[in-house]
Scaffold this active site. Sequence first.
Site, PDB file in Angstrom:
ATOM      1  CB  SER A 293      31.828  56.120  39.620  1.00 47.82           C
ATOM      2  OG  SER A 293      31.246  57.589  39.543  1.00 47.82           O
ATOM      3  CG  ASP A 304      46.796  59.922  44.980  1.00 47.24           C
ATOM      4  OD1 ASP A 304      47.488  58.275  44.366  1.00 47.24           O
ATOM      5  OD2 ASP A 304      46.859  61.121  44.615  1.00 47.24           O
ATOM      6  CE  LYS A 318      30.428  58.064  35.932  1.00 47.58           C
ATOM      7  NZ  LYS A 318      31.124  58.692  36.962  1.00 47.58           N
TER       8      LYS A 318
END
Length: 391
Positions: A293, A304, A318
Amino acid sequence: MRSDRSYRRVILALVVLLGASLGALCALLARYNLVSQYAPLAEMADTIEKHFYYYDAEAGEQALIDASLRGMVASLGDVYAEYYTKEEYDALLADQSGEYVGIGILIAEPDAAGARIDRVYPDSPMERAGALAGDYIVAVNGTETANLTLDELLLLFFDDEDRPDDLSLLRGGERFAVTVRKELVYTPYVSYEMLDGGIGYVQIESFHGNVVGEMETALASLLESGMQSLILDLRDNPGGGLTEVLDVADMFLKKGDTIVSIKSKTEDTRTYFAEEDGYAFPMAVLVNGNSASASELLTGALKDNGRAAIIGTRTFGKGIVQTTYRLNSNAGWVKITTDAYYSPNDICIQDVGIAPDIPVEPQEEYRQSPITAIPRESDAQLQEAIRYLKG
């Protein structure tokens, strides 16, 4: 001409009045239809109340209502959806605040040796009593703890907060006694230390409580101690609040960097960006299959944006967001899945997880151990992060 205008005004007024009447009628019919749909719930409750005599009906009307609400949520097929009574929700918030009345330790399920202490919280009764992580609780108030369940062990402690508990601890084959009294304990969500080579280490257990303030304190302290690079440990971190994880991400990204995009069926996509320039020191992030999460959201943002090397094993996966709503009719709360989040590279990691840049499995003997119980020198993932930052 004047009479013609008056005529149109009358017609317009009649149209508006008719429209309002039709709107009210439609709303009434919709409300009636809604009431009729849920009439079986009231009928069922009435039937149970009037005719359930063979068994003792101890639940009561409110418990029947709560059970109906839980059943409604369970029927969604949303594993993260949940209904809370007001009391349950208040208890959840209190638990997430990090404050509780106790002795200040985290323990494992007892085995043949007793209950292993996995963590001793700072400034707690057990820390002042000299307990250390790795000690075993072998007796509580005169009763041995070996092979008990965790619930059975907890029942050995006195309920009276003013009554001290007598514990027998085992450390390195030596057994010794401590006496502790329960008090209000704050369990921090951030722990940190300096490692060799100017490497700082920060572990975030979850994104709750005062995690943002704790992170600011940790980083300031480590920098003052000469930190030149950082290992951020998100292993076993189950997630937490969106606001908290966004504030933590701000600490490491450049202003304007994309942190995450939230997409839903009912609203426009909401994209969150770093609001200020964060720290620029080299970073490695530790993750495992229990990193989920919000911890995956942060991992994805750092990965990224090319901000940190991700080390460990694939994360949980998740990538969906739950929102909690208050029910005004009974002050209860319902949590349901409302959105999915996407990393800066527009990737949703739901049921997929995040693959590490440097895959490292933990040593076999520590695969079921909590992170805090793994000796630093035997922590394969941590040692790989140290080698990466030194190299």
